[in-house]
Design an enzyme around this catalytic site. Structure first.
Site, mmCIF file in Angstrom:
data_model
loop_
_atom_site.group_PDB
_atom_site.id
_atom_site.type_symbol
_atom_site.label_atom_id
_atom_site.label_comp_id
_atom_site.label_asym_id
_atom_site.label_seq_id
_atom_site.Cartn_x
_atom_site.Cartn_y
_atom_site.Cartn_z
ATOM 1 N N ASP A 288 0.879 -1.261 -0.007
ATOM 2 C CA ASP A 288 -0.024 0.069 -0.145
ATOM 3 C C ASP A 288 0.919 1.164 -0.198
ATOM 4 O OD1 ASP A 288 -1.967 1.570 0.210
ATOM 5 O OD2 ASP A 288 -3.395 0.370 1.478
HETATM 6 C C1 BGC Z 1 -4.994 3.157 -0.333
HETATM 7 C C2 BGC Z 1 -5.013 2.155 -1.346
HETATM 8 C C3 BGC Z 1 -4.671 2.640 -2.593
HETATM 9 C C4 BGC Z 1 -3.438 3.244 -2.669
HETATM 10 C C5 BGC Z 1 -3.274 3.742 -3.814
HETATM 11 C C6 BGC Z 1 -3.680 4.033 -0.391
HETATM 12 O O1 BGC Z 1 -3.709 5.009 0.599
HETATM 13 O O2 BGC Z 1 -4.990 2.512 0.995
HETATM 14 O O3 BGC Z 1 -6.353 1.573 -1.409
HETATM 15 O O4 BGC Z 1 -4.930 1.699 -3.783
HETATM 16 O O5 BGC Z 1 -3.478 4.248 -1.642
HETATM 17 O O6 BGC Z 1 -3.640 4.963 -4.330
#
Ligand code: BGC
Length: 752
Positions: A288
């Site tokens: 993440d």
């Molecule tokens: C979120 C994810 C997301 C990622 C990319 C993160 O902050 O938890 O769900 O896919 O950002 O943008």
């Protein structure tokens, strides 16, 4: 996997330098340069902490001058980008990767395509209320067609985090509180995104998230700890991710949270033992955003270098934007602190995913022409309208107030009724709010005579006054109405037949980093409703929200309620279809609606305790709140009525067959979502009072009836004992069938 790419992967690995291998692990976001100088990570943070809205984020990403770190790309130091959502940029960068790097390994472009790319469909929580795997798959396919046309190769979806706590803002991104339903939803999305063949130009890799149990964050506070028994993890949380792996998902995103003290980003037992060894996952893991570096904040890694050591060993392949691999891995491998075999395994997973996505054979999967011809195609809007129609839940319809007849004059209140952009909901990064049809516009387009009851909104022409308000606008508009409230509403609605009130949440009030300690409606909205009710006109509440809300006042005092969630680009049209009865509502809640915040987490599949709640003093209950829900899991009404009879339960060797007859006892055709639950009376560990075992949506003409059958396997009824053995023993069971979790026919059976 259809093809075996291992020989080609090994050949490539043999040619790669250490730096080139590490480059494949690096996912980069563009930095913005020029007037607005900020890194992609900072921009993401600005969106998450509310300094800019998602739309502003999208606009900046598409308009501000961007730095894609092209020298690094040329040097083979970047394997992927997050956030590139246009064909021209994607192809330009891909050309550099393919033609100007030493080995010509193509890039994979990731993007958050959560509920549509540009043609935004209802938020996942809303769409899950359709209980319709075929619909979920079709909207997934549409999202893939559109996103791939804009250069996207991988979506960070589906999110299959089982979410039982309405306080958690990300409830909006998944399919609610039930593990079976999340698994069905996730598997359908994987099939839709990845299509018949993942290597096709219009297929995109599904990156399933957030592995694992992110939805169980303590107290519903985002990113918070998750601590639970391994039994509960395996029974109630892991199966939804497993369903997606079984459906062929080629990517998985480990979650931000820790589980029992070990952050998922460095959790080897989760990422290697469970995901790869037990489940046979052959794709890649993508961290993440910034999550590997955040292991320092967790207090599991001493510094960024240590975070890199732990993550690569744990099976974390791609680093989304924290840059710790790029900064540290080369030296760590050279000094022997990281085993090069761990690095090679990670690189192989990424290359395998790129091969499976067809990127080596055809790195340019789109063109600007295809992009232009694909975005917001008319048939996409038709599907978005269908998805919204099937997601809107009729919660109450006293005296059959709905559907409305077409010649009624409607008073419209609540600022969200006039806002296009609010219809998008959380996580619509590639969207444009102007594509949306507001509720006001939908009603007008359906031919209704609409009077605006909102200050600052033009009564004659609702959409003209509907400028995009931000939250502060909304408060001021609401306040203006509150002063001199009842008088205003009475005068304005004097010749209206009915009032529709839009209430709920703005789109920024759910989603990531949008946890709420209080899930009741703000005082201003209750005051507005009181003012509207005081006019004596019948009031219909339309709820726009991204989480279950505690709405006892509305449930008690407003005669008709539609839960619209955030319905996407076709919001207003779909709502008008339902309000005027062109479409009979069929959706059912996939999440429990509590009376008050203090009941959270609240879910239907709870255990009995030794003192099940009741009137007696020493029982498990609250003194100030009912034990039941305002609206239970599985609940939803129709303009017709359904009756259930003749439940039969038959136990076979390995399967139990449950049949029930459902008849349409009303006066119009309708769809009913028939649900089947079971309860194991005694086990080696306590079992839920009810557990969803299956569901089927059926269509019935007025007066028609159908017999529905469910086949529940012994395996489905299994659970883990105290020693983590999976137990499928027999015993006494009750099986239930009905139109919601609280109101079912039931039958007992002994299974041997
Ligand atoms: C979120 C994810 C997301 C990622 C990319 C993160 O902050 O938890 O769900 O896919 O950002 O943008």
């Amino acid at each position: 996997m259809k093809e075996n790419y291992e020989a080609r992967i090994q050949e490539l690995l043999g040619k790669m330098t250490l730096e080139e291998k590490i480059g494949q692990l690096q996912q980069c976001g563009p930095s913005l340069v020029g007037a607005f100088e900020v890194s992609f990570e900072e921009l993401l943070n600005m969106m998450f902490d509310g300094r800019i809205s998602e739309e502003e984020f999208g606009r900046l990403m598409s308009t501000a001058e961007q730095d894609f770190h092209e020298d690094d790309l040329r040097a083979g130091k970047i394997g992927s980008y997050n956030g590139v959502g246009d064909a021209a940029t994607a192809n330009r960068l891909q050309k550099i990767a393919v033609e100007e790097t030493r080995l010509g390994i193509p890039l994979i472009f990731g993007y958050d395509v959560i509920h549509g790319f540009r043609t935004v469909t209802p938020i996942p929580l809303g769409e899950s209320c359709a209980w319709d795997p075929d619909l979920w798959k079709r909207t997934g396919r549409m999202a893939a067609q559109e996103a791939s046309a804009a250069g996207v190769h991988m979506t960070f979806a589906p999110m299959v985090d089982v979410a039982k706590d309405a306080r958690w803002g990300r409830v909006s991104e998944g399919a609610g509180e039930d593990v079976l339903l999340n698994g069905c939803y996730g598997a359908a999305k994987v099939q839709g995104f990845q299509g018949e063949d993942l290597s096709n130009d219009d297929s995109i890799v599904a990156c399933v998230k957030h592995f694992a149990a992110y939805g169980a964050a303590e107290a519903g506070r985002d990113y918070n700890r998750v601590d639970m028994s391994p039994q509960r993890l395996w029974e109630e949380y892991l199966p939804s991710y497993k369903a997606c792996v079984d459906a062929g998902a080629m990517a998985i995103m480990p979650a931000f949270n820790d589980i029992s003290g070990v952050p998922c980003s460095v959790n080897r037992s989760l990422l290697m033992d469970v995901l790869r060894d037990k489940w046979g996952f052959e794709g890649m893991t993508v961290s993440d955003a910034n999550a590997i570096a955040e292991c320092v904040n967790h207090g599991i890694a001493a510094d960024r270098e240590d975070a890199a050591v732990q993550a690569i060993h744990a099976g974390m392949d791609m680093d989304m934007t924290s840059n710790v691999y790029t900064e540290n891995l080369a030296e760590l491998v050279r000094s022997g602190k990281v085993d090069e075999a761990d690095l090679d395994r990670a690189v192989a997973d990424i290359l395998r995913t790129k091969f499976a996505a067809g990127l080596f054979d055809n790195p340019y999967q789109t063109s600007e022409e295809r992009e232009q011809n694909t975005i917001l195609r008319p048939e996409f809007r038709i599907l978005a309208r269908e998805a919204a129609q099937k997601s809107i839940v009729l919660l109450k319809n006293e005296g059959n107030l709905l559907p409305l007849s077409e010649n009624m004059k409607i008073g419209l209140a609540g600022v969200t009724a006039f806002q296009r952009g609010e219809m998008l909901g959380a996580w619509a990064v590639g969207a444009n709010g102007e594509d949306c049809v507001s509720l006001a516009e939908g009603l007008v387009a359906a031919g209704a005579e609409v009077v605006s009851l909102m200050a600052g909104k033009d009564a004659e022409n609702p959409e003209s006054g509907a400028k995009e308000a931000d939250i502060s606008d909304e408060i001021s508009v609401t306040e203006m109405n509150i002063s001199g409230l009842a008088g205003n509403y009475a005068a304005l609605s004097a010749d209206c037949d009915v009032i529709i009130a839009a209430i709920g949440e703005t789109k920024d009030q759910s989603g990531e980093a949008a946890s709420h300690a209080d899930i009741t409606l703000p005082d201003e909205q209750i005051a507005m409703l009181k003012g509207l009710i005081a006019t004596g006109k019948p009031v219909i509440a339309v709820l726009f929200n991204g989480r279950p809300l505690a709405i006892p006042f509305v449930a008690e005092n407003v005669p008709a309620i539609l839960e619209a969630w955030h319905p996407g680009v076709e919001a207003g049209n779909a709502l008008a279809d339902i309000l005027f009865g062109k479409v009979n509502p069929s959706a059912k809640l996939t999440t429990t609606f509590p009376y008050t915040s203090g009941q959270c987490p609240m879910y239907y599949a709870h255990i009995n305790t030794g003192r099940p709640g009741g009137k007696a003093k020493f029982t498990s209950k609250y003194l100030d709140t009912p034990l039941t829900a305002v609206y239970p899991f599985g609940y939803g009404l129709s303009y017709t009525t359904f009756a259930y009879r003749d439940l039969a339960v038959q136990a076979g060797e390995d399967t139990v067959t449950v049949t029930v007859t459902v008849s349409n006892t009303g006066t119009c055709a309708g769809d009913e979502i028939v649900q089947c639950y079971f309860r194991r009376h005694t086990g080696k560990r306590v079992r839920p009072v009810k557990q969803l075992a299956g569901f089927e949506k059926i269509s019935l003409e007025a007066g028609e009836e159908k017999t529905v059958s469910f086949w529940i396997t012994r395996e489905q009824m299994g659970y883990y004992d105290a020693e983590m053995n999976f137990v499928t023993e027999g015993g006494k069971f009750t099986f239930f069938a009905g139109g919601n979790s609280a109101d079912c026919l039931d039958g007992e059976v002994d299974i041997f």
